[in-house]
Structure formats: structure tokens, C-alpha cells
Enzyme design. Structure first.
Site, mmCIF file in Angstrom:
data_model
loop_
_atom_site.group_PDB
_atom_site.id
_atom_site.type_symbol
_atom_site.label_atom_id
_atom_site.label_comp_id
_atom_site.label_asym_id
_atom_site.label_seq_id
_atom_site.Cartn_x
_atom_site.Cartn_y
_atom_site.Cartn_z
ATOM 1 N N PRO A 2 -16.073 -24.261 -5.151
ATOM 2 C CA PRO A 2 -14.721 -24.204 -5.874
ATOM 3 C C PRO A 2 -13.617 -24.864 -4.798
ATOM 4 O O PRO A 2 -13.537 -24.822 -3.637
ATOM 5 C CB PRO A 2 -14.564 -22.567 -5.778
ATOM 6 N N GLU A 3 -12.916 -25.361 -5.411
ATOM 7 C CA GLU A 3 -11.744 -26.091 -4.874
ATOM 8 C C GLU A 3 -10.523 -25.422 -5.316
ATOM 9 O O GLU A 3 -10.397 -24.453 -6.024
ATOM 10 C CB GLU A 3 -11.716 -27.646 -4.908
#
Ligand SMILES: [Zn+2]
Length: 263
Positions: A2-3
Site C-alpha cells: 500500500p502506498e
């Protein structure tokens, strides 16, 4: 992994679920990436915020709950399973479940604003979609480093929240070779705009899902089908038709166009 867009999508769903609720019970697996989770008991969640890839929840009593999803972290409201690392019991009987198969995620309770125990958060660059992320300051930062541009972006120092996916996308858009050590003013301004563009589009599509990332409601993001560079090695560059090339840079798989992304 996840960014920023994925964490923002989680934040937007988590906020109405947690805000105003007291945490009445805490259970955790033994975790070296957890710091003082038992301090949560008896505190109320005032808000659910975000800095870069960190979820930051201010609590009453001048504390903050910090959560990082690592590579495979997912937050949802029960039920727990074999990959559950933490469960936070809420005052209305619901449970926030932190599920993390690979255990790179983290959870910490700290006095508000005290991030000494969390060095990445303490040294985090400006929030990319805020006014803090000033184009001229970004130009000056890039002029002062001789580090290859992509690993430098991944360090989170010049700007927060950009990881492997969105670094590849933004560098393609700005036509910059990911290993370039000299990014001048014109290219730095193009990269500044490209970072904002790829992150904004990905947030609109609720993030990119490959395997593990899920929002609080269990759904996937829709951005994966829109990626141009990341994971597209061998595909023709949409700009010039040259097959995109994959290299390893700073230990990370990196895809770029060898024709129009200039060193
Ligand atoms: Zn090209």
C-alpha cells in the site's frame, strides 16, 4: 504494497467507523513492530488522519495511534482469522482487526507529535497533495542530491507517500530515467506535477490492488488496469512504442522506457 492512495482510501472508510468511539479492549500477537498497544485502552478516537503511508489517529489524553500497513496489512471490522495481529475492541461491541500475513505492518501509541520511535515518520517529507509540497523547494532538494532519483523518492524524504508503483508511473510521465542522478529545474517541475497527477488519479480509483491490498469494506481498488509503467515490462511504451524495460534499482524492480526516459 500500500502506498499513499491505498492508505488514503483506507483512511476515508475507517474515519466514520472509528471517530468518537472508545477503545475498551486490546489484543495483540507478539510483534516487534508494535509499540505500547495496551495504552489504547480507555481512550477515544478523535479522528483518523494520514501522513504519507501512515494512518495517524489522535486520541483523547494527547496520544496518537499510528498504524502502518507494511506490505500486506489490512484493516477491517472483524471477524478475526489466523493472520490477525491485533484486535481493538470498541465501545459498541465491534472490533477493528489488523490482519497482516507478512508482518511488516506496525502499530504504535505515542504522545501526540512525538515520533522519535518511528524514524521514517519523523523524517517524512511534505504531503504531496498539500501546499507544503512546494515546486521550487522540490527543485532545490533534487539539485542538492546525487542519489539516483527513484531510490531518493522511495526514501520518503523529498516527498511523502510515493512507493514503487507511483515512482515508476511519475518518472515515466516526467520522462526521467529512474537512475538519473541529475534532475534539473525543468525536469524537477515536470516530476512534481507528475507525482501529483498519478497520486490524484489513483485516489480517485481507490488505489491499486494486486494481491493483498483491500479497503476496510473488503473491496479492491481499480487503479491496476490503468498503470502504464509499473509491472508492464515488455509492453510497448504508449508514447513511442519502444518495449518497456525492467531493471533492478536499489533492490526494487523498476520499469521504464529506455527511449524517452533520459538519464
Ligand atoms: Zn517511450
Amino acid at each position: 504494497m500500500p502506498e499513499l492512495p491505498e492508505v488514503e482510501s483506507v483512511r476515508r472508510q475507517l474515519e466514520p467507523e472509528l471517530r468518537g468511539h472508545q477503545i475498551v479492549k486490546v489484543w495483540t500477537d507478539v510483534q516487534r513492530r508494535f509499540l505500547d498497544p495496551e495504552r489504547l485502552v480507555g481512550h477515544t478516537v478523535l479522528d483518523v488522519g494520514r501522513r504519507g503511508k501512515f494512518l495517524i489517529c489522535p486520541l483523547d489524553g494527547d496520544l496518537e495511534l499510528i498504524m502502518h500497513l507494511g506490505m500486506t496489512g489490512v484493516l477491517h471490522l472483524g471477524p478475526a482469522d489466523a493472520w490477525t495481529r491485533a484486535r481493538l475492541g470498541l465501545d459498541d461491541g465491534r472490533e477493528l482487526v489488523f490482519r497482516d500475513v507478512r508482518r511488516f505492518g506496525g502499530l504504535a501509541v505515542v504522545p501526540a507529535g512525538h515520533y522519535e520511535a518511528l524514524p521514517t515518520l519523523a523524517k517524512l517529507g511534505p504531503e504531496p497533495l498539500s501546499d507544503e509540497f512546494d515546486p521550487e523547494r522540490f527543485v532545490r532538494r533534487l539539485a542538492l542530491t546525487r542519489a539516483p532519483i527513484k531510490p531518493y523518492l522511495l526514501s520518503q524524504r523529498p516527498v511523502a507517500g510515493v512507493g514503487n508503483i507511483y515512482a515508476d508511473e511519475a518518472l515515466w510521465l516526467a520522462r526521467i530515467h529512474p537512475a538519473s542522478r541529475r534532475v534539473g529545474r525543468k525536469r524537477a517541475l515536470a516530476l512534481h506535477a507528475a507525482i501529483r497527477q498519478v497520486l490524484t488519479q489513483a485516489i480517485d480509483r481507490e488505489g491499486t490492488t494486486f494481491r493483498d491490498y483491500r479497503m476496510v469494506n473488503g473491496e479492491s481498488g481499480r487503479n491496476a488496469t490503468f498503470l502504464i509503467a509499473y509491472g508492464q515490462a515488455g509492453q510497448p511504451c504508449p508514447r513511442c512504442g519502444t518495449p518497456l524495460k525492467k531493471i533492478w534499482l536499489g533492490g526494487r524492480g523498476t520499469t521504464f522506457c529506455p527511449h524517452d526516459q533520459r538519464y
